[in-house]
Design an enzyme around this catalytic site. Sequence first.
Site, PDB file in Angstrom:
ATOM      1  N   VAL A 119     -40.373 -44.692  72.601  1.00  0.00           N
ATOM      2  CA  VAL A 119     -39.146 -45.463  72.423  1.00  0.00           C
ATOM      3  C   VAL A 119     -38.927 -46.383  73.620  1.00  0.00           C
ATOM      4  CG1 VAL A 119     -36.656 -45.338  72.098  1.00  0.00           C
ATOM      5  CG2 VAL A 119     -38.135 -43.611  71.051  1.00  0.00           C
ATOM      6  N   CYS A 120     -38.809 -47.690  73.352  1.00  0.00           N
ATOM      7  CA  CYS A 120     -38.540 -48.703  74.369  1.00  0.00           C
ATOM      8  C   CYS A 120     -39.587 -48.601  75.487  1.00  0.00           C
ATOM      9  CB  CYS A 120     -37.112 -48.570  74.885  1.00  0.00           C
ATOM     10  SG  CYS A 120     -36.577 -49.959  75.927  1.00  0.00           S
ATOM     11  N   GLN A 121     -39.170 -48.415  76.725  1.00  0.00           N
ATOM     12  CA  GLN A 121     -40.125 -48.270  77.817  1.00  0.00           C
ATOM     13  C   GLN A 121     -41.051 -47.082  77.567  1.00  0.00           C
ATOM     14  OE1 GLN A 121     -38.606 -46.671  81.498  1.00  0.00           O
ATOM     15  NE2 GLN A 121     -39.837 -48.081  82.735  1.00  0.00           N
ATOM     16  N   GLY A 140     -42.210 -46.341  74.749  1.00  0.00           N
ATOM     17  CA  GLY A 140     -43.248 -46.868  73.871  1.00  0.00           C
ATOM     18  C   GLY A 140     -44.329 -47.581  74.658  1.00  0.00           C
TER      19      GLY A 140
END
Length: 354
Positions: free
Chosen positions: A146-148, A150
């Site tokens: 998720v986000c960073q 990811g």
Amino acid sequence: MSPLNIRAEDAVQELLEFNKKLGDGLKTLADITEIDIGVTPKEAVYKEDNLVLYRYTPIVDHPNPIPLLVVYALVNRPYMLDLQANRSTIRGLLEAGQDVYLIDWGYPDEADRYLTLEDYIQGYLHRCVKTVCKRHGIQKINILGVCQGGTFSLCYSALYPQKVKNLITMVTPIDFHTSDNLLSHWIKKMDVDLMVNTLGNIPGELLNWTFLSLKPFRLTGQKYLDMLDSLHTVDAAKNFLRMEKWIFDSPDQAGEAFRQFIKLFFQQNALKQNRLILGEKRVDLHNITMPILNIYATEDHIVPPAASVVLNKLIKSTDYQELAFKAGHIGIYVSGRIQKEMPATIGKWLDTRS
């Protein structure tokens, strides 16, 4: 003719209605004693330094035999994925038959000042993956970044492709130099060496106000005017306060890892250029051949869609799929409509590839 045509009696009536909403809202807030977050049952199965690896209690009789490890960002707390029972990505994944683990990075302290990206990705993350594999007697797991988180998951999958069966990236930045990325434009010329050398660990509060400044009127002014419409019931008020708690619950960032992330990703765009080196290893995105589901939000102002969808051009996977939702960076987790669809879609996608 005056550009403003405001009748005095209308202004008085609006002010009276505003005062009534304010009074009713204060009464509602007075009835709230505790804000519950992270509501889905879980147990800690591995701890190291400030990190805790959790396993959520499965709620189906026969969950997917390949467990799913959720890798969240460092800059916020992962309970955004489990904010409340009826809007929980975690619970949705469990209902979709997944066996879910999650890394809670914790709150870095002064002892973490010199932690590097290698420590996080090739150290902590790698050991968490091995822990999950050992618990289930398997060689590969599914990962949801998720986000960073990811971005970290992409790096990990490129370095250790033999450990990842399926990879899901969610609102994940890959190209940090898209023209519509305001945050990137700000950071490109930032003297990160001066910042880290002066502050050591980077205060979470500083990063939080940076994110809020991307939309200052909407996120620091209009939101609190609109808040009065969210205080008509205790449940509605709790929903608002849960979000506020998460927004301002920002861990400090380990100084060296922050320095690396700013330089390598935001300033050099090394991941997209496929010239990222972590430790002595090259992060070659061509090593990513496993199935990938790339989820993004079409109205994301922190990770614009263009920053995510470029992934398909950089990897060698022949099983790549995108899933877009009309939402912002946070809305993708708290929208009731999206939470009914997204976890179920992820579950079906994983089940057909496990």
